[in-house]
Design an enzyme around this catalytic site. Structure first.
Site, PDB file in Angstrom:
ATOM      1  N   LYS A   1      47.920  35.606  52.503  1.00  0.00           N
ATOM      2  CA  LYS A   1      47.004  34.473  52.317  1.00  0.00           C
ATOM      3  C   LYS A   1      47.222  33.388  53.368  1.00  0.00           C
ATOM      4  O   LYS A   1      46.261  32.754  53.830  1.00  0.00           O
ATOM      5  CB  LYS A   1      47.195  33.879  50.915  1.00  0.00           C
TER       6      LYS A   1
ATOM      7  N   ASP B   1      40.579  28.885  45.475  1.00  0.00           N
ATOM      8  CA  ASP B   1      40.590  30.333  45.301  1.00  0.00           C
ATOM      9  C   ASP B   1      39.196  30.818  44.933  1.00  0.00           C
ATOM     10  O   ASP B   1      38.347  30.033  44.487  1.00  0.00           O
ATOM     11  CB  ASP B   1      41.583  30.727  44.198  1.00  0.00           C
TER      12      ASP B   1
ATOM     13  N   ASP C   1      52.005  28.105  49.833  1.00  0.00           N
ATOM     14  CA  ASP C   1      51.480  26.774  49.523  1.00  0.00           C
ATOM     15  C   ASP C   1      52.603  25.769  49.275  1.00  0.00           C
ATOM     16  O   ASP C   1      52.602  24.663  49.822  1.00  0.00           O
ATOM     17  CB  ASP C   1      50.531  26.847  48.318  1.00  0.00           C
TER      18      ASP C   1
ATOM     19  N   ASP D   1      39.141  38.449  52.992  1.00  0.00           N
ATOM     20  CA  ASP D   1      40.233  39.260  53.531  1.00  0.00           C
ATOM     21  C   ASP D   1      40.094  40.726  53.135  1.00  0.00           C
ATOM     22  O   ASP D   1      40.889  41.555  53.573  1.00  0.00           O
ATOM     23  CB  ASP D   1      41.587  38.705  53.064  1.00  0.00           C
TER      24      ASP D   1
END
Length: 615
Positions: free
Chosen positions: A169, A193, A328, A26
């Protein structure tokens, strides 16, 4: 760090033709792309080496670091070991050199067509989609030095434009889910991650044992491994290892999804509801679209552009949910509300290892984001009590609230940390006398809660000092992280501020690392959170000084101490907990000490509070 994670996943003990590793960048960095290109070359040597000698862990940096300390290991003296280590060090040197220069040389750019994607008119916040297949697992020539098939390796950087919100994210993950469906379409998705390397090469097989179990596997949506860390200090100074957080939910339908180290069924992550009689079909190999590598890359780019999701259910009913700082947790909750269960799996050999925060500021900022996101869930229609009613067990709903109530709990703790010491200054008792029968319930609760907490912590592998550090950090978080998280959430609800994403720093300066290893707390920034911590610490030390002054005065009476006993104990314990704060304010000389401006402000604030309440 990133390529060590990638290489550890590529070397998993699993058929390579069924494995594809994606790197979602990203940050749109050609340096990251270059590092991944180097990793693709090194993998031809590293993967067969790992499988031939059953290497664990399969992160090169972690492995070489561990074997250096094992003097008697015969493999460390072999030619093969020395050869592979030399190759790794050479690759590491090339990557570090490029990083120091801050650019990719023209000579390196000529090695791969992918470098042409970084043009001068683009930036990390304004660029087109990049999809590059560095290793194509379908290609007969994609083999290692021993002739075995290599897993596929793919680089993705989704499109970003200033006029389009990219959803942090969650947006990156959803782009990755769509692109991977077009290229490999694996039935199971593992997400980790960038710093969470695979520490156990059997993790994929272990997770599939749950998902493919004939009796109960059909109702399991995801398998969550715990977050474990490589450089936790002996007494875990920042309480990073959440030792006792997740196992209790396993019997009530499963734990939370915590964003990394999690194996998902692709279809449940994309919105599928559980129905009785559902049968999971595991895809052997890939149902990949026909076409050349270039055609696959081009057809995948549209799936990761800014306008693809417009008018769709992505970010709502499909993929990771948008609009929440803990994408999440809310995504896992939504999956469980669709009837699915989850599994918490903590094998003897830990599945994934990462890097914890190494400063107090990082720890507090990270927990601020978590507390903020959890409160957003609690106040939304997606909360477990509302959305989960009739869909989840009561125990599982209550388990979620352990986290969702983090932010509001700050006011209870602030009350107990501010009011008792202020009233102590005037000799006003807030609790029963020691001789009173009502003293017993207070004593029972205080002793039982702390004793149970300590025993549970020790049973989970901690030390007494680590437990004490955990009490300190919980206190710090409840009076700063959760307070700021609560305030920010309320401001966003009334429209005073917009959503943001606090990134946890993964790279640490040398002197900070050295203090962390010595278990010296880091206070070296003028954070408003530190002002609150220091003010509360000074309030308690002033209150305790007044108690000692009063004890040695001619007006002292034993009956008064009996009435104020619990308040004196509470203030004394707070002073002990805050010893690192006092040390950083008045005795330390290193860069990690409390800034002088914070010390002065905190002392003045504490004196002002005492002056206002003393009469």
């Amino acid at each position: 760090m990133v390529i060590n994670t990638v290489l550890s996943l590529m070397a998993c003990n699993y058929p390579p033709e069924k494995l594809t590793v994606y790197l979602s960048d990203d940050g749109w960095s050609d340096l990251t792309f270059y590092a991944l290109l180097e990793a693709s070359h090194f993998s031809k040597h590293w993967i067969p080496f790992c499988k031939k000698f059953s290497i664990e862990p399969r992160s090169p940096a972690a492995y070489f670091s561990s074997i250096t300390n094992s003097v008697d290991d015969h493999l460390s003296k072999s030619k093969k070991f020395l050869s592979i280590k030399k190759l790794f060090e050479e690759m590491e040197h090339r990557i570090n050199t490029a990083m120091k220069l801050g650019r990719i040389s023209n000579e390196i750019k000529a090695q791969h067509k992918g470098f042409s994607e970084w043009d001068s008119g683009s930036s990390p916040r304004d660029h087109q989609t990049i999809v590059q297949i560095l290793i194509d697992g379908r290609d007969q020539e994609a083999i290692d030095i021993e002739g075995s098939q290599l897993p596929s390796l793919i680089y993705l950087s989704r499109e970003k434009r200033p006029e389009h919100h990219h959803n942090f994210k969650a947006g990156a993950m959803n782009s990755l889910i769509r692109v991977s469906a077009n290229i490999s379409n694996g039935s199971v998705i593992l997400n980790v991650d960038c710093d969470m390397y695979s520490n156990n090469s059997e993790s994929v097989r272990d997770a599939l044992c749950f998902l493919m179990d004939e009796k109960e596997g059909q109702e399991i949506a995801f398998v969550q491994y715990p977050q474990c860390f490589i450089n936790i200090t002996k007494n875990d100074i920042y309480a990073s290892s959440l030792r006792v957080e997740f196992p209790g939910l396993d019997g009530y339908g499963g734990p939370l999804y915590v964003g990394t180290g999690c194996f998902h069924r692709r279809e449940t992550l994309c919105g599928k509801k559980y129905m009785k009689g559902y049968k999971f079909e595991f895809i052997e190999g890939f149902k990949r679209k026909e076409g050349s590598v270039s055609e696959l890359e081009e057809s995948s780019k549209f799936l990761a552009n800014c306008v693809y999701e417009k008018g769709t259910q992505w970010g709502n009913e499909m993929g990771l949910k948008y609009g929440c700082a803990v994408e999440d947790v809310i995504t896992g909750l939504a999956i469980q509300c669709r009837g699915w269960k989850s599994v918490f799996f903590n094998p003897t050999r830990q599945g994934f290892m990462g890097l914890p925060p190494t400063t107090l500021s990082q720890t507090l900022v990270q927990h601020k984001r978590w507390a903020e996101g959890d409160l957003q869930i609690l106040l939304s229609k997606h909360g477990p009590l509302i959305h989960g009613f009739g869909k989840m067990k009561l125990g599982q709903q209550m388990g979620y609230h352990v986290y969702l109530l983090w932010a509001p709990s700050c006011f209870v703790f602030l009350y107990y940390l501010v009011v008792p010491p202020l009233y102590l200054l005037n000799g006003v008792s807030l609790f029963p006398k020691v001789s009173s029968p009502w003293f017993l319930p207070f004593a029972y609760v205080i002793v039982t809660v702390n004793y149970y907490s300590m025993v549970e912590f020790l049973q989970c592998g901690g030390t007494i000092l680590a437990w004490w550090n955990e009490q300190r950090i919980w206190l710090f978080k409840r009076t700063t992280s959760y307070l700021f998280g609560f305030i920010d959430t309320i401001f966003k609800l009334v429209g005073f501020s917009k959503s943001a994403f606090d990134i946890t720093v993964k790279v640490t300066e040398l002197d900070v690392s050295q203090r962390y290893e010595q278990e010296i707390m880091e206070f070296g920034s003028p954070s408003p959170m530190f002002t609150i911590l220091a003010t509360l610490a000074m309030l308690h030390i002033f209150s305790l000084i007044w108690v000692f002054k009063w004890l040695f005065s001619s007006s002292f009476k034993g009956l008064a101490l009996e009435a104020l006993f619990l308040q004196v104990v509470m203030v004394s314990v707070m002073v002990l907990i805050n010893l690192p704060v006092y040390h950083s304010m008045f005795f330390r000389k290193d860069k990690g000490r409390m800034p002088a401006s914070v010390t002065i402000k905190a002392t003045l604030f504490a004196l002002l509070l005492c002056a206002m309440f003393y009469y």
